[in-house]
Design an enzyme around this catalytic site. Structure first.
Site, PDB file in Angstrom:
ATOM      1  N   HIS A  22       0.831  -1.209   0.000  1.00  0.00           N
ATOM      2  CA  HIS A  22       0.000   0.000   0.000  1.00  0.00           C
ATOM      3  C   HIS A  22       0.867   1.262   0.000  1.00  0.00           C
ATOM      4  O   HIS A  22       0.500   2.272  -0.592  1.00  0.00           O
ATOM      5  CB  HIS A  22      -0.944  -0.018   1.208  1.00  0.00           C
ATOM      6  N   ASP A 111      -5.669   5.931   1.790  1.00  0.00           N
ATOM      7  CA  ASP A 111      -5.897   4.591   1.265  1.00  0.00           C
ATOM      8  C   ASP A 111      -7.375   4.256   1.444  1.00  0.00           C
ATOM      9  O   ASP A 111      -7.945   4.502   2.514  1.00  0.00           O
ATOM     10  CB  ASP A 111      -5.018   3.604   2.061  1.00  0.00           C
TER      11      ASP A 111
HETATM   12  C1  UDX Z   1      -0.780  -6.700  -0.244  1.00  0.00           C
HETATM   13  C2  UDX Z   1      -1.728  -7.801  -0.718  1.00  0.00           C
HETATM   14  O1  UDX Z   1      -1.281  -9.041  -0.317  1.00  0.00           O
HETATM   15  C3  UDX Z   1      -1.939  -7.688  -2.175  1.00  0.00           C
HETATM   16  O2  UDX Z   1      -2.675  -8.788  -2.642  1.00  0.00           O
HETATM   17  C4  UDX Z   1      -2.662  -6.420  -2.409  1.00  0.00           C
HETATM   18  O3  UDX Z   1      -2.999  -6.307  -3.758  1.00  0.00           O
HETATM   19  C5  UDX Z   1      -1.794  -5.271  -1.930  1.00  0.00           C
HETATM   20  O4  UDX Z   1      -1.429  -5.470  -0.574  1.00  0.00           O
HETATM   21  P1  UDX Z   1       1.664  -7.745  -0.905  1.00  0.00           P
HETATM   22  O5  UDX Z   1       1.204  -9.089  -0.535  1.00  0.00           O
HETATM   23  O6  UDX Z   1       2.851  -7.253  -0.222  1.00  0.00           O
HETATM   24  O7  UDX Z   1       0.501  -6.659  -0.833  1.00  0.00           O
HETATM   25  O8  UDX Z   1       1.965  -7.848  -2.496  1.00  0.00           O
HETATM   26  P2  UDX Z   1       2.134  -6.777  -3.647  1.00  0.00           P
HETATM   27  O9  UDX Z   1       0.857  -6.054  -3.911  1.00  0.00           O
HETATM   28  O10 UDX Z   1       2.688  -7.497  -4.786  1.00  0.00           O
HETATM   29  O11 UDX Z   1       3.171  -5.715  -3.088  1.00  0.00           O
HETATM   30  C6  UDX Z   1       4.478  -6.045  -2.729  1.00  0.00           C
HETATM   31  C7  UDX Z   1       5.415  -4.913  -3.085  1.00  0.00           C
HETATM   32  O12 UDX Z   1       6.673  -5.162  -2.476  1.00  0.00           O
HETATM   33  C8  UDX Z   1       5.651  -4.784  -4.584  1.00  0.00           C
HETATM   34  O13 UDX Z   1       5.632  -3.437  -4.970  1.00  0.00           O
HETATM   35  C9  UDX Z   1       7.048  -5.378  -4.798  1.00  0.00           C
HETATM   36  O14 UDX Z   1       7.783  -4.748  -5.816  1.00  0.00           O
HETATM   37  C10 UDX Z   1       7.696  -5.147  -3.464  1.00  0.00           C
HETATM   38  N1  UDX Z   1       8.678  -6.216  -3.171  1.00  0.00           N
HETATM   39  C11 UDX Z   1       8.267  -7.493  -2.927  1.00  0.00           C
HETATM   40  C12 UDX Z   1      10.027  -5.907  -3.151  1.00  0.00           C
HETATM   41  O15 UDX Z   1      10.411  -4.756  -3.397  1.00  0.00           O
HETATM   42  N2  UDX Z   1      10.912  -6.892  -2.863  1.00  0.00           N
HETATM   43  C13 UDX Z   1      10.543  -8.162  -2.591  1.00  0.00           C
HETATM   44  O16 UDX Z   1      11.419  -8.980  -2.331  1.00  0.00           O
HETATM   45  C14 UDX Z   1       9.166  -8.479  -2.616  1.00  0.00           C
END
Ligand code: UDX
Length: 461
Positions: A22, A111
């Site tokens: 987020h 948000d």
């Molecule tokens: C959460 C929810 O799980 C997701 O489904 C929703 O849409 C948004 O909130 P998350 O699970 O962390 O997010 O996944 P994602 O939405 O993909 O966001 C992760 C972020 O962390 C991405 O921007 C990704 O680039 C970043 N990231 C992830 C890194 O920079 N390094 C990593 O090793 C893993």
């Protein structure tokens, strides 16, 4: 004094949920607003943020100490404490920033998971703008649940939201996980109320923004826009990877994790073009030990190079001998610079939990996916990846709910080796081009951001 007034800008205070998925899109939206001449302060309530004084354009990041969200976001207590802390602190913060920045705050950008901030905005006399950080398809589902849940019984509602006119027909297992469990007393009922609550004052907010782009989700966008005006402004990805409009914009900014170890890029440099499977399940998903083992041995069986993000808290779940046994082909890290990784020419496929940011990042960088959704909005994103945008395959679970090593291997081979893989790559490239068009100067997302900035500017002067 007069001079200062003439120079002062319209000032937006942006408030994301303190979770990486987020913070990232909110940060990127803020940078784009700053590039349109607004002053933006992002405030993050988390003691876990790597202290950050970085500014980009006029974006400033303020952190307020608050317990880390990990493992707690889904708890009612955490939510209440968070709401109490934010509503207590915000008026103070606005007064402080008005004094110190020379730019009086005129808008609270929050948000969509924090709809109660519209009341705070009203009390402080600010414009209230809400950023929906998930896909428009998922927003369609939650909106319809919100509108109908008191009118029809849960079993009927489940069928209705799986057949929404603006979406491809969905199986129950394609619906967001909190909706899937709606007809039973599920552990998710608090979270269902929470996500549906995003729409509690949907019509009253002054602006609604969605992190998507029109060509990606045309029907879903048009349908939701028929209910009230919404502005698609995505993909909210650092400009460096898309349109290069913002100088030096290669990262989102504040992070709750530190890439570890450094050196992913050197490792990727040593691999052949398109030969690496990048594996990451985002910042929250916690897999069972059995599932971790199946993924591990599936990666090994695929015989591909792999870069796997296993967060510190997940590391103990790896099979005991796996790191040594796979050292020749694999690198395991606790956090990666994901955008740089996805943009690297060695990466041929992304095995992902289908978080919305990861999905948009892969689409925008033209990387085909193996979709392995875990929970929340991810099943719906996985459905779109496989069957709507045709940029990936979705893994199938066995009768015990496990994705076996054979399945992992088969899906990776399909994307990395087969003719279907090439087709997915071509489709990914098409979406990448459309994403660039949307955010480029004059594109649909860029226009919406310009319109918002201009409107705030007009009100201010
Ligand atoms: C959460 C929810 O799980 C997701 O489904 C929703 O849409 C948004 O909130 P998350 O699970 O962390 O997010 O996944 P994602 O939405 O993909 O966001 C992760 C972020 O962390 C991405 O921007 C990704 O680039 C970043 N990231 C992830 C890194 O920079 N390094 C990593 O090793 C893993």
């Amino acid at each position: 004094m007069e001079k200062q007034e003439r120079q002062s800008k319209s000032h937006v205070l942006a408030l994301p949920i303190p979770a990486q998925g987020h913070i990232n899109p909110m940060m990127q939206f803020s940078k784009r607003l700053a590039s349109k001449g607004l002053h933006v302060t992002v405030v993050i309530f988390s003691s876990k943020v790597t202290k950050h004084t970085r500014r980009l354009g006029s974006v400033e990041v303020v952190t307020v100490d608050f317990v880390s969200y990990e493992g707690k976001l889904s708890s009612d207590d955490y939510s209440k404490q968070f709401q109490a802390a934010v509503t207590r602190k915000l008026p103070e913060l606005v007064a402080e920033l008005n004094n110190s920045s020379g730019h009086p705050i005129s808008c609270l950008l929050y948000d969509s998971h924090l709809p109660w901030l519209l009341d705070t905005a009203r009390q402080l006399g600010l414009t209230g703008a809400s950023l929906f950080t998930q896909s428009c398809a998922v927003d369609n589902v939650y909106y319809n649940v919100h509108e109908m849940q008191l009118k029809i019984p849960p079993e009927e509602l489940l069928v209705t939201v799986s057949r929404l006119p603006a979406l491809s027909p969905l199986e129950i297992t394609d619906l967001p996980s909190f909706v899937q469990g709606m007809d039973s007393e599920s552990e998710y009922s608090f979270l269902l109320n929470h996500v549906v609550g995003q729409f509690s004052n949907f019509r009253e907010a002054d602006w609604i923004f969605v992190n998507t782009f029109t060509t990606l989700e045309e029907e879903a966008v048009n349908w939701l826009a028929s209910q009230r005006s919404i502005k698609p402004i995505g993909p909210l990805i650092p400009s460096f990877y898309l349109d290069n409009q913002l100088e030096d914009d290669k990262e989102y900014g504040p992070s709750l994790f530190k890439p570890n170890p450094d050196g992913c890029n050197e490792w990727l440099d040593s691999k052949e073009t398109g030969s690496v499977v990048y594996v990451s399940f985002g910042s929250m998903a916690a897999l069972g030990e059995e599932q971790m083992a199946e993924i591990a041995w599936g990666l090994k069986r695929s015989d591909c190079n792999f870069l796997w993000v296993v967060r510190e808290s997940e590391r103990k779940k790896l099979p005991s001998n796996f790191v040594e046994e796979s050292a020749e082909k694999g690198l395991i890290v606790t956090w990666s610079p994901q955008l740089e990784v996805l943009a690297h020419k060695s990466v041929g496929c992304f095995m992902t939990h289908c978080g919305w940011n990861s999905t948009l990042e892969a689409l925008s960088l033209g990387v085909p996916m193996v979709a392995m959704p875990h929970w929340t909005d991810q099943p719906t994103n996985a459905k779109c990846i496989a069957d709507v945008w045709h940029v990936g395959v979705r893994v199938k679970e066995n009768e015990k709910g496990i994705v076996t090593k054979e399945e992992v291997e088969g899906c990776i081979r399909e994307v990395m080796e087969g003719e279907r893989g090439n087709e997915m790559r071509r489709n990914s490239e098409k979406w990448m081009k459309l994403a660039k068009i949307a955010v480029d100067e004059g594109g649909s997302s860029d226009k919406s951001i310009t319109e918002f900035a201009a409107e705030l500017g007009r009100k201010f002067h």
